[in-house]
Each structure stands twice: as C-alpha cells, then as structure tokens.
Design a protein around this motif. Structure first.
Motif, PDB file in Angstrom:
ATOM      1  N   ASP A  69      10.439  -3.209  24.476  1.00 10.17           N
ATOM      2  CA  ASP A  69      10.403  -4.657  24.712  1.00 10.17           C
ATOM      3  C   ASP A  69       9.091  -5.307  24.271  1.00 10.17           C
ATOM      4  O   ASP A  69       8.702  -6.338  24.807  1.00 10.17           O
ATOM      5  N   HIS A  70       8.389  -4.681  23.347  1.00  4.90           N
ATOM      6  CA  HIS A  70       7.171  -5.223  22.775  1.00  4.90           C
ATOM      7  C   HIS A  70       7.166  -4.913  21.281  1.00  4.90           C
ATOM      8  O   HIS A  70       7.872  -4.024  20.820  1.00  4.90           O
ATOM      9  N   ILE A  71       6.338  -5.609  20.561  1.00  5.27           N
ATOM     10  CA  ILE A  71       6.104  -5.303  19.155  1.00  5.27           C
ATOM     11  C   ILE A  71       4.843  -4.442  19.096  1.00  5.27           C
ATOM     12  O   ILE A  71       3.832  -4.784  19.697  1.00  5.27           O
ATOM     13  N   SER A  72       4.912  -3.325  18.394  1.00  2.15           N
ATOM     14  CA  SER A  72       3.737  -2.469  18.214  1.00  2.15           C
ATOM     15  C   SER A  72       3.249  -2.625  16.781  1.00  2.15           C
ATOM     16  O   SER A  72       4.037  -2.537  15.842  1.00  2.15           O
ATOM     17  N   VAL A  73       1.941  -2.861  16.612  1.00  2.78           N
ATOM     18  CA  VAL A  73       1.340  -3.015  15.288  1.00  2.78           C
ATOM     19  C   VAL A  73       0.140  -2.080  15.203  1.00  2.78           C
ATOM     20  O   VAL A  73      -0.701  -2.061  16.102  1.00  2.78           O
ATOM     21  N   TYR A  74       0.096  -1.305  14.120  1.00  2.00           N
ATOM     22  CA  TYR A  74      -0.983  -0.348  13.922  1.00  2.00           C
ATOM     23  C   TYR A  74      -1.618  -0.552  12.557  1.00  2.00           C
ATOM     24  O   TYR A  74      -0.932  -0.860  11.591  1.00  2.00           O
ATOM     25  N   LEU A  75      -2.913  -0.327  12.496  1.00  2.00           N
ATOM     26  CA  LEU A  75      -3.627  -0.234  11.233  1.00  2.00           C
ATOM     27  C   LEU A  75      -3.751   1.255  10.965  1.00  2.00           C
ATOM     28  O   LEU A  75      -4.374   1.982  11.747  1.00  2.00           O
ATOM     29  N   ALA A  76      -3.138   1.723   9.896  1.00  2.00           N
ATOM     30  CA  ALA A  76      -3.090   3.153   9.610  1.00  2.00           C
ATOM     31  C   ALA A  76      -3.856   3.461   8.332  1.00  2.00           C
ATOM     32  O   ALA A  76      -3.653   2.818   7.307  1.00  2.00           O
ATOM     33  N   MET A  77      -4.731   4.459   8.399  1.00  2.00           N
ATOM     34  CA  MET A  77      -5.447   4.906   7.218  1.00  2.00           C
ATOM     35  C   MET A  77      -4.519   5.791   6.397  1.00  2.00           C
ATOM     36  O   MET A  77      -3.807   6.633   6.934  1.00  2.00           O
ATOM     37  N   VAL A  78      -4.521   5.568   5.087  1.00  2.00           N
ATOM     38  CA  VAL A  78      -3.667   6.322   4.176  1.00  2.00           C
ATOM     39  C   VAL A  78      -4.459   7.493   3.610  1.00  2.00           C
ATOM     40  O   VAL A  78      -5.611   7.339   3.230  1.00  2.00           O
ATOM     41  N   ASP A  79      -3.844   8.644   3.560  1.00  3.94           N
ATOM     42  CA  ASP A  79      -4.395   9.854   2.955  1.00  3.94           C
ATOM     43  C   ASP A  79      -5.770  10.225   3.503  1.00  3.94           C
ATOM     44  O   ASP A  79      -6.803   9.944   2.900  1.00  3.94           O
ATOM     45  N   THR A  80      -5.771  10.887   4.632  1.00  7.68           N
ATOM     46  CA  THR A  80      -7.013  11.360   5.248  1.00  7.68           C
ATOM     47  C   THR A  80      -7.267  12.835   4.937  1.00  7.68           C
ATOM     48  O   THR A  80      -8.171  13.434   5.514  1.00  7.68           O
ATOM     49  N   SER A  81      -6.500  13.411   4.023  1.00  3.75           N
ATOM     50  CA  SER A  81      -6.598  14.850   3.744  1.00  3.75           C
ATOM     51  C   SER A  81      -7.952  15.265   3.173  1.00  3.75           C
ATOM     52  O   SER A  81      -8.352  16.412   3.308  1.00  3.75           O
ATOM     53  N   SER A  82      -8.680  14.359   2.550  1.00  5.83           N
ATOM     54  CA  SER A  82      -9.965  14.718   1.945  1.00  5.83           C
ATOM     55  C   SER A  82     -11.114  14.680   2.955  1.00  5.83           C
ATOM     56  O   SER A  82     -12.232  15.076   2.627  1.00  5.83           O
ATOM     57  N   PHE A  83     -10.856  14.219   4.179  1.00  4.99           N
ATOM     58  CA  PHE A  83     -11.900  14.151   5.200  1.00  4.99           C
ATOM     59  C   PHE A  83     -12.013  15.484   5.919  1.00  4.99           C
ATOM     60  O   PHE A  83     -11.033  16.174   6.152  1.00  4.99           O
TER      61      PHE A  83
END
Length: 109
Positions: A69-83
């Motif tokens: 019953d809510h909207i979920s919004v995320y900021l997602a980092m793309v391709d973290t495999s090199s970290f």
C-alpha cells in the motif's frame, strides 16, 4: 496567504567539488502500472558522480521488504562488481515527486 512550505526543515550548507547531476524519470500513466500489477519498473541508466545509477520503482510497494500500500523508490548503483569488499559511496539524493492533481511537489532527501 497560504504557506507553500508545509514541513520545513532547517537549512543546511555544504560544499562539493562535484557538480550536481539531474535525472528525470517521467511515467506518463502511473495508474496503469498499479492497475496492471507491475511489480518493478526501472529507469534507464544515468551517470552521476562518476557512477552509473538507475531509479527503481515498485508501484505497489516492495514485497521483498514486506511493504504494501505504498510506492517504493530506490536509487540503485549499476554494476558494482569492480568494487572491492567493504566499499561505500556517500550520496545526497533528493527526490521530487509531482502530484499532478494538486500541482505540487513532494520533496524527499
């Protein structure tokens, strides 16, 4: 006179050597995502602060986090495999959500 600032927070100041980045995700018919029970909607990738990101929207809440019953919004980092192990990135993220019916923005930081 009507006050435009419903929830005011104290002013904070900071200095950055990196210019701010802007990204707009416009969803023309958000209600169709809800009505068609779309679980997850992701934006195109965008660059900010030297990293690649996506906005991820769960129109009916993120069921993996038991959100309903809510909207979920995320900021997602793309391709973290090199970290390496234990990496961290500090972000100042400000989200402006336009309520077209009321012609006003909800601003979250």
């Amino acid at each position: 006179m009507e006050n435009d600032f419903v929830d005011q927070v104290e002013i904070s100041r900071s200095i950055s050597h990196v210019p701010p980045a802007h990204f707009i995700l416009k969803i023309e018919a958000f209600s169709s995502l809800v009505e068609n029970d779309v679980e997850k909607y992701g934006s195109l990738e965008f660059d900010a602060g030297g990293y690649k990101w996506k906005l991820v929207v769960y129109p009916n809440g993120n069921k993996n986090e038991n959100v309903k019953d809510h909207i979920s919004v995320y900021l997602a980092m793309v391709d973290t495999s090199s970290f390496g192990l234990g990496w961290e990135v500090y972000v100042i993220f400000r989200l402006f959500v336009l309520d077209q019916k009321k012609d006003e923005f909800l601003i979250l930081q």
